[in-house]
Design a protein around this motif. Structure first.
Motif, PDB file in Angstrom:
ATOM      1  N   HIS A   8      33.468  39.592 -33.660  1.00 35.18           N
ATOM      2  CA  HIS A   8      34.842  39.404 -34.163  1.00 35.18           C
ATOM      3  C   HIS A   8      34.740  38.601 -35.455  1.00 35.18           C
ATOM      4  N   HIS A  10      36.287  38.477 -39.851  1.00 36.45           N
ATOM      5  CA  HIS A  10      37.244  38.956 -40.849  1.00 36.45           C
ATOM      6  C   HIS A  10      36.627  38.911 -42.240  1.00 36.45           C
ATOM      7  N   HIS A  41      42.533  42.136 -39.245  1.00 37.94           N
ATOM      8  CA  HIS A  41      43.820  42.263 -38.565  1.00 37.94           C
ATOM      9  C   HIS A  41      44.454  43.619 -38.865  1.00 37.94           C
ATOM     10  N   GLU A  74      41.026  44.020 -35.236  1.00 34.74           N
ATOM     11  CA  GLU A  74      41.724  43.130 -34.310  1.00 34.74           C
ATOM     12  C   GLU A  74      43.191  43.538 -34.358  1.00 34.74           C
ATOM     13  N   ASP A 193      34.815  34.731 -34.595  1.00 37.44           N
ATOM     14  CA  ASP A 193      36.097  34.875 -35.295  1.00 37.44           C
ATOM     15  C   ASP A 193      36.010  34.217 -36.682  1.00 37.44           C
TER      16      ASP A 193
HETATM   17 ZN    ZN Z   1      40.482  37.044 -35.678  1.00 44.55          ZN
END
Ligand code: ZN
Ligand code: ZN
Length: 242
Positions: A8, A10, A41, A74, A193
């Motif tokens: 996970h 970004h 996202h 996500e 994340d």
């Molecule tokens: Zn995230």
């Protein structure tokens, strides 16, 4: 336990993240990882990526800098019933890995009954593989009811390293969720994340959560590269080595 893939992360297609795809993959390599999932996202988030970002992820080389790149998203769980980001089917179909998460800007918290109902619909949604950061204290839900049914619907659960920092008060919930995953034999993914390349592969908080419940290593899908490959082969009919 050694985590071999960060599941996970970004990139800077999300405005609140700061590293390019190439920088994130180098970050994974520098952290000694075998794989990284890029999971920006979905479009329902204010700074989420456009659906074409996801639809075009197939052009990303499967291996960059010696690291396997998993094409992910996500998704935002949307009110009131737990729908996902509205994207055309071909955009979803380009993806290897779909996480579904509650985010306050997309789903203002209501109560445990509403959250549980939304999560139940995610359970039944075949597009989704993994529940993201379920420990967020803003989203109480019936943990035993949802987690005890994950295997029936082929869902897995994320233990998110960033929850301790970004979602204050998560830690106790994360421990309880890990305990329930152990109780019901639900496989998990560990993730950072990360929103910047220097954080890729940082799992200390998440590993602390797992240690607190003596979590079995064999249920941690991304603690072994062959297990990760096998997961995608069985769950998604995708060979992530190609
Ligand atoms: Zn995230
Ligand atoms: Zn999130």
């Amino acid at each position: 336990m050694k985590i071999v893939a960060d599941m996970h992360t970004h990139t800077n297609v999300s405005a609140h993240a700061f590293s390019s795809l190439d920088e994130m993959v180098r970050g994974a390599r520098d952290a000694g990882l075998r794989a990284i999932a890029i999971t920006n996202h979905g479009p329902a988030m204010k700074d989420g990526a456009h659906q074409w970002h996801f639809g075009n992820m197939g052009i990303i080389p499967r291996v960059m800098h010696g690291v396997t790149v998993i094409r992910g998203i996500e998704c935002n769980i949307l009110p009131p019933d737990g729908a996902l980001d509205r994207m055309e089917g071909w955009c979803y179909n380009a993806l290897d890995y779909v996480i579904a998460s509650f985010h306050e800007p997309c789903f203002p918290p209501v109560n445990a009954e509403v959250h549980t109902k939304a999560l139940e619909n995610i359970l039944k949604n075949p597009r989704v593989q993994c529940f993201g950061h379920l420990g967020n204290p803003n989203y109480p839900f019936d943990q035993e009811y949802i987690i005890s049914r994950c295997n029936e619907y082929g869902k897995i659960v994320e233990i998110n390293n960033n929850s301790v920092n970004a979602r204050k008060g998560s830690e106790g919930n994360c421990v309880e969720i890990a305990r329930l995953c152990k109780k019901y034999g639900v496989p998990i993914m560990v993730s950072s994340d990360s929103h910047i390349s220097y954080k890729v592969g940082g799992f200390d908080n998440a590993l602390g959560v797992l240690a607190a419940v003596d979590f079995p290593e064999e249920l941690v899908i991304n603690a072994d590269f062959d297990r990760l490959v096998e997961y995608f082969r069985l769950a998604r009919k995708i060979d992530i080595t190609q």
